[in-house]
Motif scaffolding. Sequence first.
Motif, PDB file in Angstrom:
ATOM      1  N   LEU A   1       0.813  -1.216   0.000  1.00 11.19           N
ATOM      2  CA  LEU A   1       0.000   0.000   0.000  1.00 11.19           C
ATOM      3  C   LEU A   1       0.851   1.274   0.000  1.00 11.19           C
ATOM      4  CD1 LEU A   1      -3.418   0.320   0.995  1.00 11.19           C
ATOM      5  CD2 LEU A   1      -2.070   1.978   2.256  1.00 11.19           C
ATOM      6  N   PHE A   2       2.008   1.211   0.655  1.00 13.43           N
ATOM      7  CA  PHE A   2       2.820   2.425   0.733  1.00 13.43           C
ATOM      8  C   PHE A   2       3.844   2.541  -0.396  1.00 13.43           C
ATOM      9  CE2 PHE A   2       1.123   2.281   5.028  1.00 13.43           C
ATOM     10  CZ  PHE A   2       0.711   3.607   5.160  1.00 13.43           C
ATOM     11  N   THR A   3       4.038   1.462  -1.181  1.00 15.57           N
ATOM     12  CA  THR A   3       4.966   1.603  -2.304  1.00 15.57           C
ATOM     13  C   THR A   3       4.240   1.608  -3.641  1.00 15.57           C
ATOM     14  OG1 THR A   3       5.346  -0.776  -2.376  1.00 15.57           O
ATOM     15  CG2 THR A   3       6.942   0.545  -1.154  1.00 15.57           C
ATOM     16  N   ASN A   4       3.158   0.840  -3.736  1.00 15.26           N
ATOM     17  CA  ASN A   4       2.480   0.752  -5.023  1.00 15.26           C
ATOM     18  C   ASN A   4       0.982   0.491  -4.836  1.00 15.26           C
ATOM     19  OD1 ASN A   4       2.137   0.645  -7.761  1.00 15.26           O
ATOM     20  ND2 ASN A   4       2.993  -1.415  -8.008  1.00 15.26           N
ATOM     21  N   PRO A   5       0.257   1.482  -4.332  1.00 15.66           N
ATOM     22  CA  PRO A   5      -1.175   1.255  -4.121  1.00 15.66           C
ATOM     23  C   PRO A   5      -1.895   1.089  -5.463  1.00 15.66           C
ATOM     24  CG  PRO A   5      -0.624   3.559  -3.805  1.00 15.66           C
ATOM     25  CD  PRO A   5       0.668   2.836  -4.003  1.00 15.66           C
ATOM     26  N   LYS A   6      -3.024   0.390  -5.435  1.00 16.41           N
ATOM     27  CA  LYS A   6      -3.743   0.146  -6.692  1.00 16.41           C
ATOM     28  C   LYS A   6      -4.677   1.302  -7.028  1.00 16.41           C
ATOM     29  CE  LYS A   6      -4.041  -4.851  -5.996  1.00 16.41           C
ATOM     30  NZ  LYS A   6      -4.198  -4.884  -4.537  1.00 16.41           N
TER      31      LYS A   6
ATOM     32  N   GLU B   1      -3.400   6.509  -3.474  1.00 13.82           N
ATOM     33  CA  GLU B   1      -2.158   7.153  -3.917  1.00 13.82           C
ATOM     34  C   GLU B   1      -2.186   8.652  -3.568  1.00 13.82           C
ATOM     35  OE1 GLU B   1       0.342   5.799  -6.249  1.00 13.82           O
ATOM     36  OE2 GLU B   1       1.373   7.706  -6.516  1.00 13.82           O
TER      37      GLU B   1
ATOM     38  N   LYS C   1      -6.261   5.142  -7.117  1.00 16.19           N
ATOM     39  CA  LYS C   1      -5.803   6.523  -7.217  1.00 16.19           C
ATOM     40  C   LYS C   1      -6.070   7.301  -5.925  1.00 16.19           C
ATOM     41  CE  LYS C   1      -6.280  10.718  -9.990  1.00 16.19           C
ATOM     42  NZ  LYS C   1      -6.455  11.600  -8.865  1.00 16.19           N
TER      43      LYS C   1
END
Lengths: 272, 241
Positions: free
Chosen positions: A254-259, A264, A261
């Motif tokens: 969640l903190f590096t590549n959330p799905k 994010e 928008k």
Amino acid sequence: MSAELSLKPRHLLPAKANKRTGMNVSVDGLSLYYDRHTKALDDVSLRIKRQQVTAFIGPSGCGKSTLLRCFNRMNDQIEGCRIEGRIRMDKMDIYHPRVDVSLLRRRVGMVFQKPNPFPMSVYENVAYGLRIGGLRRRRELDEVVERSLRAAALWDEVKDRLNENALALSGGQQQRLVIARTIAVEPDVLLLDEPASSLDPISTLKIEELIYELKSRYTIIIVTHNMQQAARVSDMTAFMYQGRVIEFDTADRLFTNPKEKQTEDYITGRYG
Amino acid sequence: MESRHDSYNQHISAQYNAELEALKNHLLEMGGLVEQQLGDAIDALLRRDSGSAAPIIDKDAVINQMQVDIDEECSRILARRQPAASDLRLVLTIGKLTNDLERVGDEASKLARLAIDLSEDAASPSNLLEVRQLSTDVVDMLHASLNAFARLEVHQAVGVVIADRETDRDYGSGLRSLTALLMEHRDSIPTLLNEIWALRSLERVGDHAANIAEQVIYLVRGVDVRHLSRKELKQQHLDQP
């Protein structure tokens, strides 16, 4: 179900049963209305695992504290509040009419934003819940008080001040005392509502370290405004917005590549 | 969540927008200078022109300083802003790209030195054919990888990764033809050896361009493709625009 809830306090059970590992919590289609027009939670479904820290993050008013308060049924007392859906802890439905709410709260401890020690001695603060639970023998009380204070990483700081008034402790110490008081009665689930937001950075780190230490024995659910804190302490993170869970994933992801928008935008501090 | 082209100017903090925007621009500036150095070095090499080679070697210090400055900028943003998600990936990616760009700068210096050597060597029996071919490919690759970074274009980055595997094959065949010439033209051994070094440098540039492209894929999509085969890359549908 009700058999589960009528268990005696943990410390009165044989040693083996005393080994805590928390409970799995599942939330299915949970909606909560404060009145006919205000829907605070909207069809929330989550699987929260034992021995993990799950964090709820989101802007003010997103429903994270409301959701947290559903786990020990604190919303029930609010007039006009209506709840749909189901929350199960292991196999028990905590909203089942036969559930004894005070027994539920023994198994689901809660720590609030502002430390709220009782205006009594450090020792009595921790012993309070145990006495209510029927524990009277001094030696046993001493033992549980020490064990709880040690677990809350406070023993070394207060072992010579056990009879002092708890209000004389610093804010960070008071919050750890409250955690010691909460874990003294051996709950399965620990609910933490902004547990460090009124503390200085060092006390905050101590609380976070404590959360890490405790997670092997409990199911920990934490609500925090501090995203870095959620990133540091949680295994799983739920981002909530307008009463809904927008995204629920491992904190790593969640903190590096959330799905989503919306996630994010929130975690990177962009205009929502 | 995929990184978007316009995403670095939408933070609530205008100062943070400016810092990320500046970081990205500094990296592109460094990329531009490195590209220019490489182009000039190849030009000097193919013309065997020692006069234009010397300034290229001197300019390498500028690239080195840019690497240090940009890395410092990355540390500062990490420490002060604790970036997350696509912002975090941007800072991490740039921290790695400076490394690859600085190495390409080193290769450009090496090529410039070889240009000076070749200007003094006997004529080349290969007429620098292998070097000429490989240099066109790697210059294109470096350009495409930086373009992919500037525009956050994954399919272009995937194209570079795939092209690098072809470049490796071309390097192998170039090496074989130069080795064959070595055996035939004993009087041109120093020239041919310098050509082999040049070929090796160019092949390294291709590798760095591919590294840059792989980082761009990570930046945009959040997936690490560094150890995927060509087939696996295609399976992830990363080559679609």
